[in-house]
Design an enzyme around this catalytic site. Structure first.
Site, PDB file in Angstrom:
ATOM      1  N   GLY A   8      11.361 -22.328  -8.353  1.00  0.00           N
ATOM      2  CA  GLY A   8      10.164 -21.479  -8.419  1.00  0.00           C
ATOM      3  C   GLY A   8       9.433 -21.729  -9.730  1.00  0.00           C
ATOM      4  NE  ARG A  59      12.347 -21.119  -4.212  1.00  0.00           N
ATOM      5  CZ  ARG A  59      12.624 -20.614  -5.408  1.00  0.00           C
ATOM      6  NH1 ARG A  59      13.583 -21.149  -6.129  1.00  0.00           N
ATOM      7  NH2 ARG A  59      11.956 -19.583  -5.873  1.00  0.00           N
ATOM      8  CG  ASP A 113      20.608 -20.684 -10.469  1.00  0.00           C
ATOM      9  OD1 ASP A 113      19.407 -20.853 -10.175  1.00  0.00           O
ATOM     10  OD2 ASP A 113      21.313 -19.810  -9.963  1.00  0.00           O
ATOM     11  CB  THR A 171      14.549 -18.596 -13.952  1.00  0.00           C
ATOM     12  OG1 THR A 171      14.429 -17.472 -13.078  1.00  0.00           O
ATOM     13  CG2 THR A 171      15.753 -18.360 -14.843  1.00  0.00           C
ATOM     14  CB  ILE A 172      10.313 -14.907 -13.912  1.00  0.00           C
ATOM     15  CG1 ILE A 172      10.672 -14.819 -12.426  1.00  0.00           C
ATOM     16  CG2 ILE A 172       9.064 -15.726 -14.129  1.00  0.00           C
ATOM     17  CD1 ILE A 172       9.719 -13.942 -11.618  1.00  0.00           C
ATOM     18  CG  ASP A 173      14.900 -14.669 -11.135  1.00  0.00           C
ATOM     19  OD1 ASP A 173      13.845 -14.035 -11.009  1.00  0.00           O
ATOM     20  OD2 ASP A 173      15.344 -15.445 -10.265  1.00  0.00           O
ATOM     21  CG  ASP A 187      19.181 -15.934 -12.774  1.00  0.00           C
ATOM     22  OD1 ASP A 187      18.561 -16.875 -13.305  1.00  0.00           O
ATOM     23  OD2 ASP A 187      19.301 -15.809 -11.540  1.00  0.00           O
ATOM     24  NE  ARG A 208      -0.267   9.562  -3.422  1.00  0.00           N
ATOM     25  CZ  ARG A 208      -1.403   8.952  -3.137  1.00  0.00           C
ATOM     26  NH1 ARG A 208      -1.841   7.958  -3.888  1.00  0.00           N
ATOM     27  NH2 ARG A 208      -2.098   9.324  -2.083  1.00  0.00           N
ATOM     28  CG  MET A 220       9.986 -11.364  -7.671  1.00  0.00           C
ATOM     29  SD  MET A 220       9.203 -12.980  -7.894  1.00  0.00           S
ATOM     30  CE  MET A 220       8.533 -13.248  -6.254  1.00  0.00           C
ATOM     31  NE  ARG A 249      16.993 -16.458  -6.366  1.00  0.00           N
ATOM     32  CZ  ARG A 249      16.229 -17.290  -5.668  1.00  0.00           C
ATOM     33  NH1 ARG A 249      15.810 -16.951  -4.470  1.00  0.00           N
ATOM     34  NH2 ARG A 249      15.874 -18.435  -6.159  1.00  0.00           N
ATOM     35  NE  ARG A 272       0.161   6.436  -0.588  1.00  0.00           N
ATOM     36  CZ  ARG A 272       0.313   7.587   0.067  1.00  0.00           C
ATOM     37  NH1 ARG A 272       1.522   8.063   0.314  1.00  0.00           N
ATOM     38  NH2 ARG A 272      -0.755   8.263   0.477  1.00  0.00           N
ATOM     39  CG  HIS A 332       5.224 -15.103  -5.259  1.00  0.00           C
ATOM     40  ND1 HIS A 332       5.566 -14.411  -4.128  1.00  0.00           N
ATOM     41  CD2 HIS A 332       6.111 -16.117  -5.375  1.00  0.00           C
ATOM     42  CE1 HIS A 332       6.613 -14.983  -3.566  1.00  0.00           C
ATOM     43  NE2 HIS A 332       6.962 -16.022  -4.295  1.00  0.00           N
ATOM     44  CB  VAL A 333       1.406 -10.472  -9.293  1.00  0.00           C
ATOM     45  CG1 VAL A 333       0.722 -10.029 -10.569  1.00  0.00           C
ATOM     46  CG2 VAL A 333       0.450 -10.391  -8.121  1.00  0.00           C
ATOM     47  NE  ARG A 370       7.523 -17.937  -8.947  1.00  0.00           N
ATOM     48  CZ  ARG A 370       7.999 -18.243  -7.736  1.00  0.00           C
ATOM     49  NH1 ARG A 370       9.055 -17.599  -7.266  1.00  0.00           N
ATOM     50  NH2 ARG A 370       7.453 -19.173  -7.002  1.00  0.00           N
TER      51      ARG A 370
HETATM   52  O1  F6P Z   1      13.851 -17.271  -8.974  1.00  0.00           O
HETATM   53  C1  F6P Z   1      12.568 -16.840  -9.203  1.00  0.00           C
HETATM   54  C2  F6P Z   1      12.076 -16.001  -8.065  1.00  0.00           C
HETATM   55  O2  F6P Z   1      10.753 -15.576  -8.364  1.00  0.00           O
HETATM   56  C3  F6P Z   1      12.953 -14.799  -7.707  1.00  0.00           C
HETATM   57  O3  F6P Z   1      12.770 -13.723  -8.578  1.00  0.00           O
HETATM   58  C4  F6P Z   1      12.517 -14.530  -6.298  1.00  0.00           C
HETATM   59  O4  F6P Z   1      13.533 -13.897  -5.535  1.00  0.00           O
HETATM   60  C5  F6P Z   1      12.279 -15.922  -5.756  1.00  0.00           C
HETATM   61  O5  F6P Z   1      12.030 -16.752  -6.873  1.00  0.00           O
HETATM   62  C6  F6P Z   1      11.125 -16.021  -4.799  1.00  0.00           C
HETATM   63  O6  F6P Z   1      11.093 -17.303  -4.306  1.00  0.00           O
HETATM   64  P1  F6P Z   1       9.876 -17.944  -3.524  1.00  0.00           P
HETATM   65  O7  F6P Z   1       8.832 -18.294  -4.547  1.00  0.00           O
HETATM   66  O8  F6P Z   1      10.474 -19.152  -2.896  1.00  0.00           O
HETATM   67  O9  F6P Z   1       9.365 -16.934  -2.563  1.00  0.00           O
END
Ligand code: F6P
Length: 359
Positions: free
Chosen positions: A10, A72, A103, A125-127, A129, A162, A169, A171, A272, A278-279, A281
């Site tokens: 990603g 990917r 990873d 990675t934004i995650d 991890d 509310r 995101m 993962r 709500r 994806h914003v 990223r």
């Molecule tokens: O690993 C980065 C990530 O943005 C995760 O946080 C998310 O689950 C995944 O990729 C989304 O993947 P894709 O861009 O394939 O929808």
């Protein structure tokens, strides 16, 4: 030397800053030449490449995405994938390869190293991890995007009395949720590392509102799980469909809506959901990520010239170091106790539950 570069997995803000730093230092200090492989490992499988030099890295520092594009693609899923990569590298007379990825991308790099490919990894990675490094570039930008969104959601939640659920995101790790939840002043933060009891979340919101607050902000990581005892899904993460990517990852997402429905049903408060998706990223990297990505790029090209192959550039205690790729990809890095303590310390202690990071 002739150095190949690719970006895999990603995308995330800062990829272009790494490419720029590798090319600039390689050109200015080592007289290297570069070739960019397009769309991650697919570029090496299908021989898709572009020349890379000082002119085409000019102006890319603030740009999100990646000028090399990404995918990917998993070459280990193809019977002759590794051989094809080795042959493309030799066709382009590449002496060393810099693979920028998370990873999945770096696990392929580790396998290539076992076949004597001279490869260096850069953690993206934004995650956040990846093991072995304190921070991956891209994470800080994502946290800033989410924090700004939480700030905005706060004012509308307050105006309408509310509960707002913000799904983020990450993962299987809760780094984005916990950092942005703390930075944005959320009332409840739910992360995959600590399965939660929906009734306790509802109770917490009820108590808060009974005490005079009339709105609440809940941040939930996409991989968060209902605890097995009350979970209709038996403790499994919520997935959008049954399909998996080439590395075997399910597409997470959807917990925000389920959670909002349950909160509204159990508390009676209008609720709500906002799914940031994806914003998180996209767009320009933060100053922190530009600096970190630049340091990683410089570190990677220095490692190439020191011959530290099979290694990943990493940040440890604010120093750039080199660690074996195998250490980085052996297990994913989940939120540590110190960070959980920050969240539990700052959140309103309306309950004493240990099961969820909620006050
Ligand atoms: O690993 C980065 C990530 O943005 C995760 O946080 C998310 O689950 C995944 O990729 C989304 O993947 P894709 O861009 O394939 O929808």
């Amino acid at each position: 030397m002739r150095v190949g570069i690719l970006t895999g997995g990603g995308d995330c803000p800062g990829l272009n800053a790494v490419i720029r730093a590798v090319v600039r230092k390689g050109s200015f200090h080592y007289e290297d030449e570069f070739v960019g492989f397009l769309e991650g490992w697919r570029g090496l499988l299908e021989n898709k490449a572009m020349p890379l030099d000082l002119s085409n890295v000019a102006g890319i520092l603030p740009r999100g995405g990646t000028i090399l594009r990404t995918s990917r693609t998993n070459p280990l899923k193809r019977p002759d994938g590794v051989d094809k990569i080795i042959s493309t590298l030799s066709q382009h007379k590449v002496d060393a390869l810099v693979a920028i990825g998370g990873d999945d991308t770096l696990s392929v790099a580790a396998k290539l190293h076992e076949r004597n490919v001279k490869v260096i990894g850069v953690p993206k990675t934004i995650d956040n991890d990846l093991s072995g490094t304190d921070y991956c570039f891209g994470f800080d930008t994502a946290v800033n995007v989410v924090t700004e969104a939480i700030d905005r959601v706060h004012t509308t939640a307050e105006a309408h009395n509310r509960v707002m659920v913000v799904e983020v995101m990450g993962r299987d790790s809760g780094w984005i949720a916990i950092h942005s939840g703390v930075a944005g002043g959320a009332d409840v933060i739910l992360i995959p590392e600590i399965p939660f009891d929906i009734e306790k979340v509802a109770e917490k919101i009820r108590l808060r509102h009974a005490r005079g607050r009339y709105f609440s902000i809940v941040v939930v990581a996409e991989g968060a799980k209902f605890s097995a005892d009350v979970n209709p899904e038996h403790g499994a993460p919520i997935v959008q469909d049954m399909g998996k990517d080439e590395f075997g990852h399910a597409r997470l997402g959807g917990i925000g809506n389920i959670l909002a429905r349950e909160i509204e049903h159990r508390t009676g408060f209008e609720t709500r959901t906002v799914v940031l998706g994806h914003v998180q990223r996209g767009g320009s990297p933060s100053a922190f990520d530009r600096m970190l990505a630049t340091r990683y790029g410089l570190g990677a090209i220095d490692m190439v010239h020191r011959g530290e192959f099979g290694c990943m550039v990493a940040l440890r205690a604010n120093k750039i170091v080199s660690i074996p790729l195998s250490d980085a990809v052996s297990k994913s890095r989940t939120v540590d106790q110190e960070t959980i303590d920050v969240a539990t310390g700052i959140l309103d202690k309306l309950t004493t539950e240990k099961e969820a990071v909620e006050g």
